[in-house]
Design a protein around this motif. Structure first.
Motif, PDB file in Angstrom:
ATOM      1  N   LYS A 243      44.506  41.966  46.927  1.00 16.28           N
ATOM      2  CA  LYS A 243      44.876  41.367  45.645  1.00 16.28           C
ATOM      3  C   LYS A 243      43.933  40.218  45.296  1.00 16.28           C
ATOM      4  O   LYS A 243      43.537  40.061  44.135  1.00 16.28           O
ATOM      5  CB  LYS A 243      46.322  40.860  45.714  1.00 16.28           C
ATOM      6  CG  LYS A 243      46.821  40.260  44.408  1.00 16.28           C
ATOM      7  CD  LYS A 243      48.282  39.835  44.524  1.00 16.28           C
ATOM      8  CE  LYS A 243      48.767  39.223  43.214  1.00 16.28           C
ATOM      9  NZ  LYS A 243      50.181  38.798  43.314  1.00 16.28           N
TER      10      LYS A 243
ATOM     11  N   THR B 253      41.522  39.982  42.089  1.00 16.92           N
ATOM     12  CA  THR B 253      41.661  38.829  41.196  1.00 16.92           C
ATOM     13  C   THR B 253      40.324  38.144  40.977  1.00 16.92           C
ATOM     14  O   THR B 253      39.955  37.787  39.852  1.00 16.92           O
ATOM     15  CB  THR B 253      42.674  37.830  41.780  1.00 16.92           C
ATOM     16  OG1 THR B 253      43.942  38.461  41.913  1.00 16.92           O
ATOM     17  CG2 THR B 253      42.799  36.607  40.886  1.00 16.92           C
TER      18      THR B 253
ATOM     19  N   ARG C  69      38.038  40.335  38.752  1.00 12.88           N
ATOM     20  CA  ARG C  69      38.465  40.484  37.362  1.00 12.88           C
ATOM     21  C   ARG C  69      38.643  39.164  36.624  1.00 12.88           C
ATOM     22  O   ARG C  69      38.715  39.152  35.392  1.00 12.88           O
ATOM     23  CB  ARG C  69      39.794  41.248  37.314  1.00 12.88           C
ATOM     24  CG  ARG C  69      39.688  42.710  37.750  1.00 12.88           C
ATOM     25  CD  ARG C  69      41.042  43.393  37.641  1.00 12.88           C
ATOM     26  NE  ARG C  69      40.960  44.831  37.942  1.00 12.88           N
ATOM     27  CZ  ARG C  69      42.000  45.653  37.947  1.00 12.88           C
ATOM     28  NH1 ARG C  69      43.214  45.170  37.659  1.00 12.88           N
ATOM     29  NH2 ARG C  69      41.843  46.925  38.235  1.00 12.88           N
ATOM     30  N   ASP C  70      38.694  38.074  37.358  1.00 13.23           N
ATOM     31  CA  ASP C  70      38.979  36.781  36.755  1.00 13.23           C
ATOM     32  C   ASP C  70      37.906  36.401  35.732  1.00 13.23           C
ATOM     33  O   ASP C  70      36.704  36.593  35.956  1.00 13.23           O
ATOM     34  CB  ASP C  70      39.048  35.705  37.841  1.00 13.23           C
ATOM     35  CG  ASP C  70      39.750  34.436  37.357  1.00 13.23           C
ATOM     36  OD1 ASP C  70      39.817  34.229  36.127  1.00 13.23           O
ATOM     37  OD2 ASP C  70      40.219  33.670  38.201  1.00 13.23           O
TER      38      ASP C  70
END
Length: 408
Positions: A212, A216, A219-220
């Motif tokens: 995860k 994250t 894609r952040d």
């Protein structure tokens, strides 16, 4: 000791020194392992392919196990802390397995013990590393990391100078030394370092996951963490390529005996050790990112010089600067990565740091080896320079996006 508002301790060099003992032992373990394990394997097999595969187990374990145990320690809640259970159990068990390596008389037994050792040693390494940012305030982490890396370098020197003499007496003695210290040092850490109490009593708000966290970060919209990890990947790839093929390059391209070129690499290691502490203090003055950028840019220029130089004496003179530039980058890379996250996720981000580092170490030999095979041996330093310069670019892009100046 009084905690600040972030439940972190101010810089305490006594605690950092004791934590550095753990890193000293880890460094001693790998220095002797890399030096003598191929010899142990060679006693049972002539297959360089098998020996090479076994010697890659540590990087494979680092790639998969370190991130998992980093996230796992983030989610751990015990009366003695989040990281300490893994250190108290994993370090002594790994030390015992490590001491057993030179005692094996069958190949299958050596491989089993070695596999178990690589798994166990990887289980406590991330919690050990994550313990530093747990107990050190953000503005002091580069200095603390400098101390820790200094202790790690000292451990390697102990093996090179003292361990080599012990090996002459008995091939098992260097492994016994590190094994015994692996039992003693966790006790010292337990008695002298107390993890912040907030992590002991705090309820888990959200279970941390390395997968995860990776998704994250990728894609952040805030690209700073991802760019930093990519920068670390490219820097390690570039320098690891030089470290791997330096002796071969010198022999083929310059006609220098491998014993001489290997000795020259010692100047790099010594310079890195000496500059580990100054690199942390420089970052505390001008920022981690800027310090890393100086290291990456200087390293890229240095590799270009190495490419065109045909006089080996010039390379010997310049080699200490490689250690200095690498120290400026490496000492501050981990503190910069964990500065992007909260205290609850430090172990997870430590795992991400080692995931990208280990991946770089795994893909580097074959990738840069292919470049040397198909483009030319003399293109080693050009490829390494390009890789390191890309590392510099990623750090520069972070600044262009206006990241927080206090952590850069």
């Amino acid at each position: 000791m009084v905690f600040d508002e972030n439940n972190q301790l101010p810089l305490n060099y006594f605690k950092i020194f004791n934590l550095g003992l753990g890193f000293m032992v880890v460094s001693m373990i790998w220095a002797a392992y890399n030096a003598y394990m191929p010899i142990f394997l060679g006693n049972f097999t002539k297959s360089n392919t098998l020996i090479g595969f076994v010697m890659s187990w540590d990087n494979i374990a680092n790639l998969f196990i370190l991130p998992v145990f980093g996230a796992l320690s983030d989610n751990t809640r015990t009366s003695i802390g989040r990281r300490m259970p893994y250190i108290l159990i994993g370090m002594p068990v790994a030390g015992i397995l490590y001491a057993m390596l030179p005692l094996q008389t069958k190949l299958w037994a050596l491989l089993i013990v070695d596999l178990m050792f690589n798994i166990v040693v990887a289980s406590y390494r991330t919690p050990l590393v994550a313990l530093m940012p747990d107990i050190v305030e953000e503005q002091h982490r580069s200095k603390a990391n400098g101390v820790i890396n200094f202790m790690g370098g000292l451990g390697a020197l102990i093996i090179f100078f003292i361990g080599s003499q012990l090996y002459k007496l008995n091939k098992a003695y260097p492994f016994f030394l590190s094994g015994i210290l692996s039992i003693i040092v966790p006790v010292i850490l337990f008695l002298t370092i107390k993890e912040p109490k907030s992590f002991v009593i705090e309820e888990r708000k959200e279970k941390q996951s390395i997968i995860k966290a990776l998704i994250t970060v990728v894609r952040d919209e805030d690209r700073a963490p991802f760019y930093t990890l990519l920068s670390i990947f490219m820097m390690i790839a570039g320098f690891a390529a030089v470290e791997t093929f330096f002796t071969r390059y010198c022999k083929i391209a310059l006609g220098i005996d491998e014993s001489v070129s290997s000795f020259t690499m010692g100047f790099y290691a010594l310079a890195f050790l000496i500059f580990a502490l100054p690199a942390g203090f420089i970052a505390s003055k001008i920022g981690k990112r800027k310090t890393m950028m100086i290291g990456a840019f200087g390293q890229a220029i240095l590799f270009l010089i190495f490419m065109v130089v045909k006089d080996f004496r010039i390379i010997q003179i310049l080699m200490p600067f490689a250690g200095i530039f690498n120290a400026l980058f490496t000492i501050n890379s981990y503190p910069l990565v964990v500065s992007y996250t909260s205290s609850e996720k430090i172990g997870t981000y430590t795992g991400l740091y080692y995931f990208f580092s280990s991946l770089a170490a795994i893909v580097t030999p074959s990738t840069f080896g292919a470049i040397m095979d198909y483009i030319g041996v003399n293109k080693l330093f050009l490829a390494a320079s390009i890789s390191v310069f890309i590392s510099f670019v990623f750090l520069w892009l972070i600044g262009k996006r206006g990241e927080k100046p206090e952590i850069l």
